[in-house]
Design an enzyme around this catalytic site. Sequence first.
Site, PDB file in Angstrom:
ATOM      1  N   SER A   1      -2.775   2.568  -5.691  1.00  0.00           N
ATOM      2  CA  SER A   1      -3.932   1.705  -5.870  1.00  0.00           C
ATOM      3  C   SER A   1      -4.946   2.454  -6.717  1.00  0.00           C
ATOM      4  CB  SER A   1      -4.525   1.383  -4.498  1.00  0.00           C
ATOM      5  OG  SER A   1      -5.886   1.042  -4.627  1.00  0.00           O
TER       6      SER A   1
ATOM      7  N   GLU B   1       7.358  -7.151  -4.748  1.00  0.00           N
ATOM      8  CA  GLU B   1       6.449  -8.298  -4.881  1.00  0.00           C
ATOM      9  C   GLU B   1       6.680  -9.033  -6.199  1.00  0.00           C
ATOM     10  OE1 GLU B   1       2.423  -6.858  -4.172  1.00  0.00           O
ATOM     11  OE2 GLU B   1       3.124  -5.871  -2.351  1.00  0.00           O
TER      12      GLU B   1
ATOM     13  N   LYS C   1      -2.907   4.370  -0.573  1.00  0.00           N
ATOM     14  CA  LYS C   1      -1.951   3.265  -0.747  1.00  0.00           C
ATOM     15  C   LYS C   1      -0.685   3.646  -1.505  1.00  0.00           C
ATOM     16  CE  LYS C   1      -2.399  -0.688   0.006  1.00  0.00           C
ATOM     17  NZ  LYS C   1      -3.316  -1.740  -0.417  1.00  0.00           N
TER      18      LYS C   1
ATOM     19  N   HIS D   1      12.225 -16.311  14.081  1.00  0.00           N
ATOM     20  CA  HIS D   1      10.785 -16.648  14.055  1.00  0.00           C
ATOM     21  C   HIS D   1       9.919 -15.404  13.838  1.00  0.00           C
ATOM     22  CE1 HIS D   1      12.176 -20.448  15.911  1.00  0.00           C
ATOM     23  NE2 HIS D   1      12.905 -19.640  16.678  1.00  0.00           N
TER      24      HIS D   1
END
Length: 457
Positions: free
Chosen positions: A276, A289, A282, A155
Amino acid sequence: MKLWAGRFSKEIDKKTNDFNSSISFDSRMYREDIEGSMAHAEMIGACGIIEKSESEAIISGLKEILADLDSGALTIDPNAEDIHTFIEGELTQRLGQTGKRLHTARSRNDQVAVDIRLYLKKEVQTVRAMVKELIAVLCNKAEAYASAVMPGYTHLQRAQPITFGHHLMAYAEMLLRDIDRLDSTYKHMDEMPLGSGALATTTYPIDRTVTASLLGFERISQNSLDGVSDRDFCMELASALSIIMVHLSRFSEEIIMWCSWEFKYVELDDAFSTGSSIMPQKKNPDIAELVRGKSGRVFGDLMTLLTVMKGIALAYNKDMQEDKEAIFDAVDTVKMCLTAFTPMIDTMRVLPDNMRKAAAKGFINATDCADYLVKKGLPFRDAYKATGTLVALCIEKGTTLEELPLEEYKAVCDTFDEGVYEAISLENCVNGRNVIGGPASSNVIAQVERVRKLIAE
Ligand code: ARG
């Protein structure tokens, strides 16, 4: 000029030709188309269906076409109907009358069925090798971090301590099953349809065993209708590829989480991350992804194939031309994903100290604390309750089971003694779980050795 000239009095409408044509996507099978044609030409020559000299002329003509296509001396006509038409047309242009004899005892229906099998057989082997490479990378990383303690989750809540090596080897198991699925798909596509003709074979005295052995097929299809219209192997491959993408996508999801400051279990190499345009701090896991995102394409390709096939009466129907873009896209996507994913995993920096710190929080040794009482004679339910009380106490005091003084333990249950600290030490908790399949570092090493042997076969 169309292959079917004779029956028709007009050329096909230009836009309709574009709609009908598959050359933009089936030209990638030119090598397989030529190989199939050479085998066919040799067989009809050997069986006395055409002259031996003509068969030889056709084969050398086809060889030259192949060489010219490979070198770029010959370019594929984008207006051709499909790759089969283009190559036969080119052969006829080069050989005249003799070229026109190639299509004796054959149809484009069995021709395309053989081409796509030949093409996909190679692709399956390529994907298989790439999956193996990823497994090998996982084995190396798992070996290096066989004793790195991290929290295992259910979980997405910290649950019990495991090792990072154990976590990685879970993916190796998934990928081993992927290899099995690819092998099973390969077996099903290793069947030669040539000789099925358009749908009902031929009256020429062909010998299908000759073409099958020339082309390296294990078996010959046993029903001509099925031979030309079976695309199960495309659906199976798309399904095997979809499951690979499910695995890569789940793995990507974890990489993405692990890269976040909330976890910081790993840091991707600069070569496999992106920045970024606005936020200078970043470092983004774009590759992971994208892999997660591209899984959608492959699932879509599987749906395309299932839907294309589900409603077509036997035997060949033009619907089946739609098989190619879907299965090619699925194969291309998986190959592209693995090309980026494997070195990303290989080069990522693992941060075991952060894993260890996270493991120290979240009471992931609570089960072991209860087990410790059970080993001292308490029934599990009582031990569970006593440990639950201690966890609540730790939360209230902002401390951990490791740091809680013995008096506090004894106040809850006087069975506790000094030994509890050893029982709940995370390293002991992990290494005590050394049953087959467990996270103990010795097990991880054994898993790595076993898997390395399997992929070396
Ligand atoms: N381009 C076609 C395909 O990919 C080749 C087979 C054509 N056969 C036919 N009867 N039109 O399926």
